[in-house]
Design an enzyme around this catalytic site. Structure first.
Site, PDB file in Angstrom:
ATOM      1  N   LYS A 202     -39.975 -26.921  13.475  1.00 41.52           N
ATOM      2  CA  LYS A 202     -39.084 -28.026  13.135  1.00 41.52           C
ATOM      3  C   LYS A 202     -38.551 -27.797  11.727  1.00 41.52           C
ATOM      4  O   LYS A 202     -39.326 -27.670  10.770  1.00 41.52           O
ATOM      5  CB  LYS A 202     -39.863 -29.339  13.209  1.00 41.52           C
ATOM      6  CG  LYS A 202     -39.029 -30.537  12.773  1.00 41.52           C
ATOM      7  CD  LYS A 202     -39.725 -31.837  13.101  1.00 41.52           C
ATOM      8  CE  LYS A 202     -38.909 -33.013  12.640  1.00 41.52           C
ATOM      9  NZ  LYS A 202     -39.542 -34.289  12.961  1.00 41.52           N
ATOM     10  N   LYS A 256     -36.484 -27.289  16.926  1.00 36.17           N
ATOM     11  CA  LYS A 256     -35.669 -28.448  16.560  1.00 36.17           C
ATOM     12  C   LYS A 256     -35.045 -28.238  15.196  1.00 36.17           C
ATOM     13  O   LYS A 256     -35.766 -27.840  14.284  1.00 36.17           O
ATOM     14  CB  LYS A 256     -36.585 -29.671  16.546  1.00 36.17           C
ATOM     15  CG  LYS A 256     -35.920 -30.950  16.156  1.00 36.17           C
ATOM     16  CD  LYS A 256     -36.942 -32.044  16.105  1.00 36.17           C
ATOM     17  CE  LYS A 256     -36.251 -33.274  15.568  1.00 36.17           C
ATOM     18  NZ  LYS A 256     -37.164 -34.258  15.094  1.00 36.17           N
TER      19      LYS A 256
HETATM   20  C1  PBG Z   1     -39.728 -37.873  13.142  1.00 40.27           C
HETATM   21  C2  PBG Z   1     -38.631 -37.334  13.966  1.00 40.27           C
HETATM   22  C3  PBG Z   1     -37.318 -37.033  13.568  1.00 40.27           C
HETATM   23  C4  PBG Z   1     -36.635 -36.698  14.721  1.00 40.27           C
HETATM   24  C5  PBG Z   1     -37.542 -36.770  15.789  1.00 40.27           C
HETATM   25  N1  PBG Z   1     -38.787 -37.149  15.290  1.00 40.27           N
HETATM   26  C6  PBG Z   1     -36.642 -37.128  12.253  1.00 40.27           C
HETATM   27  C7  PBG Z   1     -37.155 -36.447  11.077  1.00 40.27           C
HETATM   28  O1  PBG Z   1     -38.019 -35.568  11.148  1.00 40.27           O
HETATM   29  O2  PBG Z   1     -36.680 -36.797  10.010  1.00 40.27           O
HETATM   30  C8  PBG Z   1     -35.185 -36.364  14.785  1.00 40.27           C
HETATM   31  C9  PBG Z   1     -34.528 -36.483  16.111  1.00 40.27           C
HETATM   32  C10 PBG Z   1     -33.055 -36.518  16.053  1.00 40.27           C
HETATM   33  O3  PBG Z   1     -32.419 -36.314  15.000  1.00 40.27           O
HETATM   34  O4  PBG Z   1     -32.470 -36.775  17.117  1.00 40.27           O
HETATM   35  N2  PBG Z   1     -40.612 -37.015  12.607  1.00 40.27           N
END
Ligand code: PBG
Length: 337
Positions: A202, A256
């Site tokens: 991520k 992601k």
């Molecule tokens: C939380 C999380 C996030 C997303 C999914 N879980 C945001 C972040 O890490 O700031 C983002 C999903 C999206 O942008 O559609 N940890």
């Protein structure tokens, strides 16, 4: 009159593109309803719907409506939904205690969905950011994100979610060691069948903006997430992260954001051969919607093409806010290529 051998091409890739049936015959990948996980945002109330301006077509909905949407999704054949809470700012604390409240929004929604729609999978994020007054995924002290203190909180959160009936836990916090502690807790507390789909690679991305609006974290977040989410410049590091999460007990892994990181998807699938998912995140969705709204691109075609790209890159499935739209299209037209 036969053509002279040259300069005419002997090999004509266009032969295999000449008709729809031929293109279907040679198509290498396609997008089906089984490839989809549908993220939904939950808000307090009854029969409540709230628009999210930066995500046109997506709403926060109350628990009763989540169950209705889960039912619709199941009817379309979507295998799983992922639930995210909009937590009222008054409930957020520096310790993010609401994360393991058995009565928090996602736990209530999970129980309701499992009661009404037992045949759809429910996935929940394990991360503190929707509950944390600092907007971070971990516990913050003196501006530092504390890894091991956060693990203790994540363990409690994960157990409350498993207790509520969640089928898939998605650790999305990027703390070191989170998958191990969650897996161990699940085994010890008699939840051996709860799966872990770890947000393993991520990245610290600019594409999460609309999501942070949706869960109400935008105003709360102090600073950025670069000390725990990955540097967008790195690839080898993603493979190390995946290897760690698999060794700690992850059943499935996620990359992601999605489209800007297709190279990572491909490498992960090739190197590990495990169920690999991409999250087409909020900013990717918003870009397609905004351009389509302006008449700059064909929104439906861009949706199909963007999702098909994940299949081509090797992904087994996609978390996407388009899940219902695309499932409806598949119901009418069959798998999309
Ligand atoms: C939380 C999380 C996030 C997303 C999914 N879980 C945001 C972040 O890490 O700031 C983002 C999903 C999206 O942008 O559609 N940890």
């Amino acid at each position: 009159m036969p053509h002279p051998a040259a300069p005419f091409p002997m090999t004509r890739p266009r032969r295999l593109r000449q008709s729809d049936w031929m293109r279907r015959l040679v198509r290498e990948t396609s997008l089906g309803v089984d490839d989809l996980i549908w993220p939904l945002f939950v808000v307090d109330g009854q029969n409540e719907r709230q628009d999210i301006p930066s995500m046109p077509g997506v709403q926060r909905v109350s628990v009763d409506l989540v169950a209705e949407m889960a039912n619709e999704a199941a009817g379309l054949g979507i295998p799983a939904i992922a639930l995210f809470p909009y937590t009222d700012p008054s409930v957020k604390t520096p310790g993010a205690e609401e994360a393991w409240n058995p009565e928090n929004l996602v736990n209530r929604a999970t129980r309701e969905v499992k009661r009404q729609v037992p045949d759809i999978g429910v996935m929940l994020d394990v991360a503190l950011d929707p509950y944390n007054s600092d907007g971070h995924d971990g516990i913050v002290r003196d501006g530092v994100i504390l890894n091991d203190e956060t693990l203790m909180a994540l363990e409690k959160q994960a157990l409350a979610q498993a207790e509520a009936g969640c089928d898939i836990l998605g650790p999305s916090d990027m703390m070191d060691g989170r998958v191990a502690i969650i897996r161990q807790a699940l085994e010890q507390h008699d939840f051996p069948d709860v799966a872990i789909l770890s947000y393993a690679a991520k990245y610290a991305s600019a594409f999460y903006g609309p999501f942070r609006d949706a869960v109400g974290a935008t105003g709360a977040l102090k600073g950025d997430k670069k000390t725990y989410q990955m540097d967008p410049a790195n690839t080898d590091e993603a493979l190390r992260e995946i290897a760690i999460d698999l060794s700690e007990g992850a059943d499935m892994v996620m990359v992601k954001p999605g489209m800007p990181y297709l190279d990572i998807c491909t490498r992960v699938k090739r190197e590990f051969g495990v169920p690999t998912y991409a999250y087409q995140v909020s900013g990717e969705y918003a870009m397609i919607k905004a351009a389509a709204h302006n008449g700059w691109i064909d929104g439906q075609k861009a949706m199909i093409e963007s999702l098909g790209a994940f299949k081509r890159a090797g992904c087994d499935g996609i978390l996407t806010y388009f899940a219902k739209d695309v499932a409806q299209l598949i119901a009418e037209e069959g798998p999309l290529g």
